[in-house]
Motif scaffolding. Structure first.
Motif, mmCIF file in Angstrom:
data_model
loop_
_atom_site.group_PDB
_atom_site.id
_atom_site.type_symbol
_atom_site.label_atom_id
_atom_site.label_comp_id
_atom_site.label_asym_id
_atom_site.label_seq_id
_atom_site.Cartn_x
_atom_site.Cartn_y
_atom_site.Cartn_z
ATOM 1 N N ASN A 108 0.814 -1.225 0.000
ATOM 2 C CA ASN A 108 0.000 0.000 0.000
ATOM 3 C C ASN A 108 0.844 1.269 0.000
ATOM 4 N N SER A 109 2.128 1.125 -0.207
ATOM 5 C CA SER A 109 3.016 2.295 -0.172
ATOM 6 C C SER A 109 2.725 3.222 -1.354
ATOM 7 N N PHE A 110 2.957 4.521 -1.144
ATOM 8 C CA PHE A 110 2.757 5.490 -2.227
ATOM 9 C C PHE A 110 3.602 6.730 -1.954
ATOM 10 N N ILE A 111 3.847 7.503 -2.998
ATOM 11 C CA ILE A 111 4.616 8.741 -2.897
ATOM 12 C C ILE A 111 3.639 9.904 -2.823
ATOM 13 N N GLN A 112 3.777 10.701 -1.772
ATOM 14 C CA GLN A 112 2.853 11.843 -1.628
ATOM 15 C C GLN A 112 3.278 12.995 -2.531
ATOM 16 N N ASN A 113 4.538 13.382 -2.426
ATOM 17 C CA ASN A 113 5.022 14.495 -3.247
ATOM 18 C C ASN A 113 6.542 14.538 -3.250
ATOM 19 N N ILE A 114 7.077 15.316 -4.172
ATOM 20 C CA ILE A 114 8.518 15.598 -4.225
ATOM 21 C C ILE A 114 8.669 17.113 -4.200
ATOM 22 N N ASN A 115 9.217 17.633 -3.089
ATOM 23 C CA ASN A 115 9.328 19.076 -2.894
ATOM 24 C C ASN A 115 10.757 19.544 -3.078
ATOM 25 N N LYS A 116 10.876 20.761 -3.621
ATOM 26 C CA LYS A 116 12.190 21.375 -3.782
ATOM 27 C C LYS A 116 12.477 22.228 -2.545
ATOM 28 N N GLU A 117 13.471 21.782 -1.762
ATOM 29 C CA GLU A 117 13.833 22.493 -0.535
ATOM 30 C C GLU A 117 14.590 23.777 -0.874
ATOM 31 N N ASN A 118 15.582 23.665 -1.770
ATOM 32 C CA ASN A 118 16.366 24.815 -2.228
ATOM 33 C C ASN A 118 16.902 24.483 -3.612
ATOM 34 N N ASP A 119 17.907 25.241 -4.042
ATOM 35 C CA ASP A 119 18.407 25.048 -5.410
ATOM 36 C C ASP A 119 18.996 23.674 -5.653
ATOM 37 N N SER A 120 19.450 22.984 -4.629
ATOM 38 C CA SER A 120 20.144 21.709 -4.842
ATOM 39 C C SER A 120 19.550 20.534 -4.069
ATOM 40 N N VAL A 121 18.539 20.742 -3.237
ATOM 41 C CA VAL A 121 18.005 19.674 -2.401
ATOM 42 C C VAL A 121 16.523 19.473 -2.699
ATOM 43 N N PHE A 122 16.159 18.190 -2.932
ATOM 44 C CA PHE A 122 14.770 17.810 -3.126
ATOM 45 C C PHE A 122 14.391 16.794 -2.044
ATOM 46 N N ASN A 123 13.178 16.942 -1.506
ATOM 47 C CA ASN A 123 12.702 16.038 -0.464
ATOM 48 C C ASN A 123 11.460 15.303 -0.974
ATOM 49 N N ALA A 124 11.483 13.938 -0.836
ATOM 50 C CA ALA A 124 10.335 13.112 -1.244
ATOM 51 C C ALA A 124 9.785 12.412 -0.015
ATOM 52 N N THR A 125 8.452 12.345 0.050
ATOM 53 C CA THR A 125 7.799 11.649 1.159
ATOM 54 C C THR A 125 7.196 10.349 0.633
ATOM 55 N N LEU A 126 7.642 9.217 1.243
ATOM 56 C CA LEU A 126 7.186 7.891 0.835
ATOM 57 C C LEU A 126 6.430 7.253 1.993
ATOM 58 N N TYR A 127 5.141 7.066 1.819
ATOM 59 C CA TYR A 127 4.319 6.425 2.852
ATOM 60 C C TYR A 127 4.404 4.896 2.658
ATOM 61 N N LEU A 128 4.908 4.191 3.665
ATOM 62 C CA LEU A 128 5.082 2.744 3.553
ATOM 63 C C LEU A 128 3.819 1.965 3.912
ATOM 64 N N LYS A 129 3.129 2.409 4.911
ATOM 65 C CA LYS A 129 1.935 1.719 5.400
ATOM 66 C C LYS A 129 2.305 0.334 5.947
ATOM 67 N N LYS A 130 1.367 -0.611 5.855
ATOM 68 C CA LYS A 130 1.541 -1.935 6.458
ATOM 69 C C LYS A 130 2.391 -2.844 5.560
ATOM 70 N N LYS A 131 3.200 -3.677 6.229
ATOM 71 C CA LYS A 131 4.014 -4.677 5.506
ATOM 72 C C LYS A 131 3.331 -6.041 5.565
ATOM 73 N N TYR A 132 3.149 -6.649 4.402
ATOM 74 C CA TYR A 132 2.586 -7.993 4.308
ATOM 75 C C TYR A 132 3.736 -8.969 4.060
ATOM 76 N N ASN A 133 3.724 -10.089 4.783
ATOM 77 C CA ASN A 133 4.857 -11.014 4.735
ATOM 78 C C ASN A 133 4.654 -12.172 3.768
ATOM 79 N N ASN A 134 3.447 -12.709 3.698
ATOM 80 C CA ASN A 134 3.217 -13.928 2.918
ATOM 81 C C ASN A 134 2.203 -13.704 1.802
#
Length: 564
Positions: free
Chosen positions: A72-98
């Motif tokens: 169920n993981s998804f990417i919310q957004n990719i933000n530009k912090e400044n001229d050289s740094v970008f920040n991405a938020t990745l929501y992992l949610k629940k992990k399924y094993n089998n």
């Protein structure tokens, strides 16, 4: 413009270009501190040249987590912090094993699934989610090996429940099982077909399995008269499967030995000295072998041996071998030995044989000069023989890596109307222990024992010389029992030159004269691969247990093995 202002302008311009050319930095975080730590534990590329590369890296990271169970993981957004740094938020949610996978046993046999997981039941099996790609590849490979090379396989109807994940295994409609319809040999078109069937175990009507065929063709390294030019290929048509094998015939005849000749002053006849070992292999394209050995030494002993081996007789798994051996000891006696074997090649390295051995020996001395221990006799033995041989066809200095040959024969000997039961055992085995690419150790064990109540001089075995204990004359020793150890420490100077030590030990008994003795041989030798063939030189000094070393007891053994 003064110099200080110009220098300031150049430095400013340099750092401006440097800032524009430097990499963009990517930082990926989770929805909370725990998710961020999980993301940091998975390696990803943090430096990129442009935004497209950043976007591709974030998508790749998301797919990594999907494959290990964060469905169920998804990417919310990719933000530009400044001229050289970008920040991405990745929501992992629940992990399924089998992953619970439904399957149809009529299409996917349970035997295939048992090699993947122990958690299997009628209608479904369970695997770790991170093993999904590997599992599908394995199932597809196994179906292909069962004669279904064009199957398509995938997961469908994927359902994510609260606690588990379910899916159905989709396999394209079962096709007609493909078999090998035709085998075509390229390069060496007259390659013996019996070898394909019995040596390599590749034949028409077999279920097509390319992986197994490639594994079988590795056996070419155990074949002396042919090698494989490249991997097998296959041609599929709508209703047939044709296998192509690319084989090359190689030189396999060999000549080994030396010859000397001169005129006997007493008889004025031409006499030969030395030995000749001629081996003719696969000249008729049946895999047959003809060996001829002639030996004449300073003890006025002459030996002639002819051996022919025909494998896979009349296209069957049974082969035959016949041998003729004639030995003459000056004007004392002559012995003619004939052997015939029926053999079965168990696999590429192992062979089992049943044989009949007949011997006729004649006393050549007149009644006035007769020796009591030399008699006319005849002997018939029935024997069982086992051979193991491992070949290294790519090593011209040491083409045989290992050998084990043992034969047991039992029967009767008759002389002067006396019949007596006899049994004889002979063995010959050696192995090359490779310490590293330059250093190796060669160890050989050789032995013979004749079990009998009485013995005749002209039935005893003869040994000594380059092929037994070095430092002694050829066939100068007689025994009813002997054991021999040959050892060499070998150092390979190059692909064509090696040097070695010689340390030999032998114990033998001659029950005819109640003799028991230990023998030793020490020396050095070398081998050189020349244009003419492999030249071997051995210098060895032989002595008995209670004898001192004497240089006069030294022997030089020289041989040349040429392949043509």
């Amino acid at each position: 413009m003064n110099k200080s202002l110009l220098l300031f302008f150049i430095i400013n311009l340099y750092f401006s270009f440097y800032t524009k050319a430097q990499d963009l930095q990517l930082q990926v975080t989770g929805n909370n501190e725990i998710e961020t730590k999980i993301i940091d534990s998975v390696s990803y590329n943090k430096y990129h040249k442009d935004f497209s590369s950043i976007k591709a890296e974030v998508d790749s990271l998301k797919n990594k987590f999907l494959r290990i169970g964060y469905l169920n993981s998804f990417i919310q957004n990719i933000n530009k912090e400044n001229d050289s740094v970008f920040n991405a938020t990745l929501y992992l949610k629940k992990k399924y094993n089998n992953l619970h996978i439904k399957y149809d046993e009529n299409i996917t046999p349970k035997s295939i699934l048992k090699s993947i997981t122990k958690n299997i039941d009628d209608g479904y099996f369970v695997i770790p989610i991170e093993a999904t790609e590997e599992t599908l590849s394995h199932i597809n490979l196994k179906l292909s090996e069962n004669g279904q090379p064009f199957n398509r396989i995938k997961l469908s109807n994927i359902i994510i429940n609260k606690d588990n994940v379910e899916a159905s295994l989709f396999v394209s409609e079962k096709q007609k099982t493909r078999t090998i319809d035709k085998i075509i040999v390229k390069g060496y078109e007259r390659f013996p077909k019996s070898y394909l069937k019995y040596f390599f175990k590749i034949k028409t009507e077999d279920i097509f399995n390319l992986s197994a065929i490639k594994k079988k063709t590795l056996k070419f390294e155990n074949l002396k008269f042919a090698n494989q030019l490249k991997d097998p290929e296959v041609l599929f048509t709508e209703d047939s499967t044709t296998l192509y094998l690319y084989i090359d015939k190689i030189k396999s005849n060999s000549f080994d030995g030396f010859l000397g000749f001169g005129t006997n002053e007493e008889t004025s006849k031409l006499e030969f000295n030395g030995y000749l070992n001629l081996s003719l292999l696969n000249n008729l394209n049946y895999g047959e072998r003809l060996n001829i050995i002639y030996k004449s030494d300073e003890n006025d002993q002459k030996t002639f041996n002819a051996n022919i081996n025909i494998p896979y007789l009349f296209g069957s798994p049974i082969g035959t071998e016949a041998e003729l051996n004639i030995f003459k000891k000056d004007s004392t006696f002559s012995t003619v030995n004939q052997n015939i074997y029926i053999n079965y090649q168990l696999n590429t390295k192992n062979k089992l044989s049943l044989g009949v051995n007949t011997t006729q020996s004649e006393n050549l001395l007149s009644e006035q000069n007769s020796i009591a221990s030399i008699k006319d006799y005849s002997k018939t033995l029935y024997s069982l023989r086992y051979e193991y041989i491992k070949i290294k066809s790519n090593n011209r200095l040491f083409p045989v890596k290992s050998l084990f040959d043992i034969e047991v024969g039992t029967g009767k000997r008759e002389f002067e109307r006396i019949s007596e039961n006899q049994t004889q055992v002979s063995f010959n085995t050696f192995n090359i222990f490779e310490l590293n690419s330059k250093n190796s150790a060669y160890i050989r064990l050789n032995g013979f024992n004749l079990f009998s109540n009485t013995f005749l001089e002209n039935e005893l075995i003869r040994f000594g010389g380059i092929n037994s204990i070095r430092g002694f004359e050829e066939n100068s020793l007689t025994a009813s029992l002997f054991g021999l150890i040959n050892t060499e420490y070998r150092y390979t100077l190059s692909n064509s030159i090696y040097i070695h030590s010689i340390i030999d030990f032998s114990y033998f008994e001659n029950k005819l004269i109640n003799q028991k003795e230990k023998l030793y041989g020490f020396g050095l030798g070398f081998g050189i691969l020349t244009k003419a063939g492999l030249l071997k030189f051995n210098y060895a000094n032989g002595k008995s247990e209670n004898q001192k070393f004497k240089l006069s007891n030294s022997q030089i053994h020289l041989s040349l093995s040429a392949v043509f």
